[in-house]
Write a protein that holds these residues in place. Structure first.
Motif, PDB file in Angstrom:
ATOM      1  N   ILE A  42      49.965  34.767  41.679  1.00 24.04           N
ATOM      2  CA  ILE A  42      51.523  35.103  41.823  1.00 24.04           C
ATOM      3  C   ILE A  42      51.685  34.539  40.526  1.00 24.04           C
ATOM      4  O   ILE A  42      51.695  33.487  40.059  1.00 24.04           O
ATOM      5  CB  ILE A  42      52.340  34.444  42.967  1.00 24.04           C
ATOM      6  CG1 ILE A  42      51.999  35.128  44.262  1.00 24.04           C
ATOM      7  CG2 ILE A  42      53.679  34.469  42.798  1.00 24.04           C
ATOM      8  CD1 ILE A  42      52.782  34.461  45.436  1.00 24.04           C
ATOM      9  N   HIS A  43      52.570  35.628  39.662  1.00 22.87           N
ATOM     10  CA  HIS A  43      52.975  35.195  38.509  1.00 22.87           C
ATOM     11  C   HIS A  43      54.358  34.374  38.649  1.00 22.87           C
ATOM     12  O   HIS A  43      55.453  34.820  38.656  1.00 22.87           O
ATOM     13  CB  HIS A  43      53.363  36.484  37.472  1.00 22.87           C
ATOM     14  CG  HIS A  43      53.768  36.135  36.202  1.00 22.87           C
ATOM     15  ND1 HIS A  43      54.230  37.218  35.284  1.00 22.87           N
ATOM     16  CD2 HIS A  43      53.635  35.009  35.435  1.00 22.87           C
ATOM     17  CE1 HIS A  43      54.230  36.745  34.027  1.00 22.87           C
ATOM     18  NE2 HIS A  43      53.885  35.478  34.118  1.00 22.87           N
TER      19      HIS A  43
ATOM     20  N   ILE B 215      45.949  39.395  38.107  1.00 22.24           N
ATOM     21  CA  ILE B 215      44.461  39.050  38.782  1.00 22.24           C
ATOM     22  C   ILE B 215      43.310  39.011  37.705  1.00 22.24           C
ATOM     23  O   ILE B 215      43.501  38.806  36.527  1.00 22.24           O
ATOM     24  CB  ILE B 215      44.200  40.484  39.281  1.00 22.24           C
ATOM     25  CG1 ILE B 215      44.374  41.724  38.292  1.00 22.24           C
ATOM     26  CG2 ILE B 215      45.098  40.919  40.614  1.00 22.24           C
ATOM     27  CD1 ILE B 215      43.121  42.245  37.725  1.00 22.24           C
ATOM     28  N   VAL B 216      42.260  38.573  38.447  1.00 16.32           N
ATOM     29  CA  VAL B 216      41.174  38.249  37.412  1.00 16.32           C
ATOM     30  C   VAL B 216      40.090  38.944  38.227  1.00 16.32           C
ATOM     31  O   VAL B 216      39.902  38.438  39.517  1.00 16.32           O
ATOM     32  CB  VAL B 216      40.944  36.644  37.004  1.00 16.32           C
ATOM     33  CG1 VAL B 216      40.833  35.676  38.366  1.00 16.32           C
ATOM     34  CG2 VAL B 216      39.738  36.615  36.003  1.00 16.32           C
ATOM     35  N   LEU B 217      39.146  39.497  37.657  1.00 18.07           N
ATOM     36  CA  LEU B 217      37.809  39.933  38.234  1.00 18.07           C
ATOM     37  C   LEU B 217      36.801  38.827  38.336  1.00 18.07           C
ATOM     38  O   LEU B 217      36.404  38.485  37.256  1.00 18.07           O
ATOM     39  CB  LEU B 217      37.534  41.342  37.676  1.00 18.07           C
ATOM     40  CG  LEU B 217      36.281  41.966  38.258  1.00 18.07           C
ATOM     41  CD1 LEU B 217      36.507  42.531  39.700  1.00 18.07           C
ATOM     42  CD2 LEU B 217      35.774  43.065  37.028  1.00 18.07           C
ATOM     43  N   LEU B 218      36.243  38.691  39.108  1.00 17.05           N
ATOM     44  CA  LEU B 218      35.215  37.306  39.340  1.00 17.05           C
ATOM     45  C   LEU B 218      34.208  37.593  40.716  1.00 17.05           C
ATOM     46  O   LEU B 218      34.515  38.321  41.594  1.00 17.05           O
ATOM     47  CB  LEU B 218      35.797  36.058  39.238  1.00 17.05           C
ATOM     48  CG  LEU B 218      36.918  35.820  40.131  1.00 17.05           C
ATOM     49  CD1 LEU B 218      36.441  35.471  41.577  1.00 17.05           C
ATOM     50  CD2 LEU B 218      37.544  34.494  39.566  1.00 17.05           C
ATOM     51  N   ARG B 219      33.336  36.768  40.833  1.00 18.72           N
ATOM     52  CA  ARG B 219      32.344  36.667  41.886  1.00 18.72           C
ATOM     53  C   ARG B 219      33.086  35.899  42.969  1.00 18.72           C
ATOM     54  O   ARG B 219      33.328  34.644  42.503  1.00 18.72           O
ATOM     55  CB  ARG B 219      30.919  36.607  41.341  1.00 18.72           C
ATOM     56  CG  ARG B 219      30.278  37.313  40.613  1.00 18.72           C
ATOM     57  CD  ARG B 219      29.879  38.634  41.312  1.00 18.72           C
ATOM     58  NE  ARG B 219      29.394  39.606  40.305  1.00 18.72           N
ATOM     59  CZ  ARG B 219      28.921  40.863  40.961  1.00 18.72           C
ATOM     60  NH1 ARG B 219      28.770  41.131  42.125  1.00 18.72           N
ATOM     61  NH2 ARG B 219      28.520  41.848  40.047  1.00 18.72           N
TER      62      ARG B 219
ATOM     63  N   ILE C  28      40.491  41.682  47.753  1.00 20.72           N
ATOM     64  CA  ILE C  28      41.481  40.944  46.918  1.00 20.72           C
ATOM     65  C   ILE C  28      41.546  39.572  47.604  1.00 20.72           C
ATOM     66  O   ILE C  28      41.468  39.438  48.952  1.00 20.72           O
ATOM     67  CB  ILE C  28      42.742  41.389  46.749  1.00 20.72           C
ATOM     68  CG1 ILE C  28      43.363  41.920  48.053  1.00 20.72           C
ATOM     69  CG2 ILE C  28      42.656  42.825  45.913  1.00 20.72           C
ATOM     70  CD1 ILE C  28      44.845  42.344  48.077  1.00 20.72           C
ATOM     71  N   VAL C  29      41.482  38.472  47.076  1.00 15.74           N
ATOM     72  CA  VAL C  29      41.636  36.949  47.697  1.00 15.74           C
ATOM     73  C   VAL C  29      42.371  36.166  46.729  1.00 15.74           C
ATOM     74  O   VAL C  29      42.569  36.259  45.497  1.00 15.74           O
ATOM     75  CB  VAL C  29      40.070  36.355  47.428  1.00 15.74           C
ATOM     76  CG1 VAL C  29      40.260  35.128  48.161  1.00 15.74           C
ATOM     77  CG2 VAL C  29      39.031  37.242  48.170  1.00 15.74           C
ATOM     78  N   GLY C  30      43.431  35.477  47.408  1.00 17.66           N
ATOM     79  CA  GLY C  30      44.376  34.371  46.709  1.00 17.66           C
ATOM     80  C   GLY C  30      44.463  33.182  47.396  1.00 17.66           C
ATOM     81  O   GLY C  30      43.871  33.302  48.690  1.00 17.66           O
TER      82      GLY C  30
END
Length: 196
Positions: free
Chosen positions: A63-64, A34-38, A112-114
């Motif tokens: 996804i790794h 994951i990465v924390l971002l706007r 959470i967004v992917g």
């Protein structure tokens, strides 16, 4: 997958990890990084009718792929690959919920967004789905994900050709509250409130 290719990919993945802000949820035991971002994009209405909009703090899911490729070694059946991915997503979501609940920014994080081509069957897990604008970034992202499918999937080349029409790139997303409701253990409490 060819063992030599997998080994090279592992070396590249280590370099990539060190050059990005991606965080492991639990290295070697969780399919997400994951990465924390706007958030930047059109407003997203979640399954529980919350809105994620431009400027909101989110956890961007990745996804790794290298880790998943190692799990798929020796698997040649299409259905087994799909079931393996689903099983590891279901295993990983409670760990993700617990991780998010302990973050200092938990009160500000909206969800959470992917971005993925593998979006079929995610709605019963609590995710909502929307189209992505096909900007240069998402064209690159689609190319990259198609490459991952070719490497991971036992019928990679044929599968990518079939997916070009039936598996377009999509956003998948879930509110923090829905993630906690579905996947946070009753014994665990979020560090802050979950009201937005």
């Amino acid at each position: 997958m060819n063992t030599g290719i997998l080994r090279l990919w592992g070396a590249w993945d280590t370099i990539y990890q060190r050059c990005t802000r991606l965080r492991y949820i639990e290295k070697g035991n969780n399919i997400f990084r994951i990465v924390l971002l706007r958030y930047r994009g059109e407003p997203l209405v979640t399954a529980d009718n919350r809105i994620i909009q431009t400027g909101d703090l989110i956890l961007k899911l990745h996804i790794h792929n290298y880790y998943f490729a190692t799990l798929c070694q020796g698997v040649t059946d299409d259905l087994r690959v799909v079931l393996l991915l689903r099983r590891h997503i279901l295993k990983s979501l409670p760990q993700l919920a617990a991780y998010l609940s302990t973050m200092e920014e938990v009160d500000q994080i909206k969800g959470i967004v992917g971005t993925t081509m593998l979006h079929k069957g995610v709605e019963p897990l609590g995710f909502s789905i929307s189209d992505v604008p096909m900007s240069w970034f998402f064209h690159y992202k689609r190319w990259y994900l198609r490459l991952m499918v070719r490497l991971i999937h036992p019928e990679g080349k044929d599968r990518v050709q079939r997916w070009d029409q039936i598996m377009p790139l999509k956003r998948v997303y879930m509110s923090k509250e829905e993630l906690f409701r579905r996947y946070l253990s009753n014994e665990l409490e979020p560090a802050g409130g979950t009201d937005s």
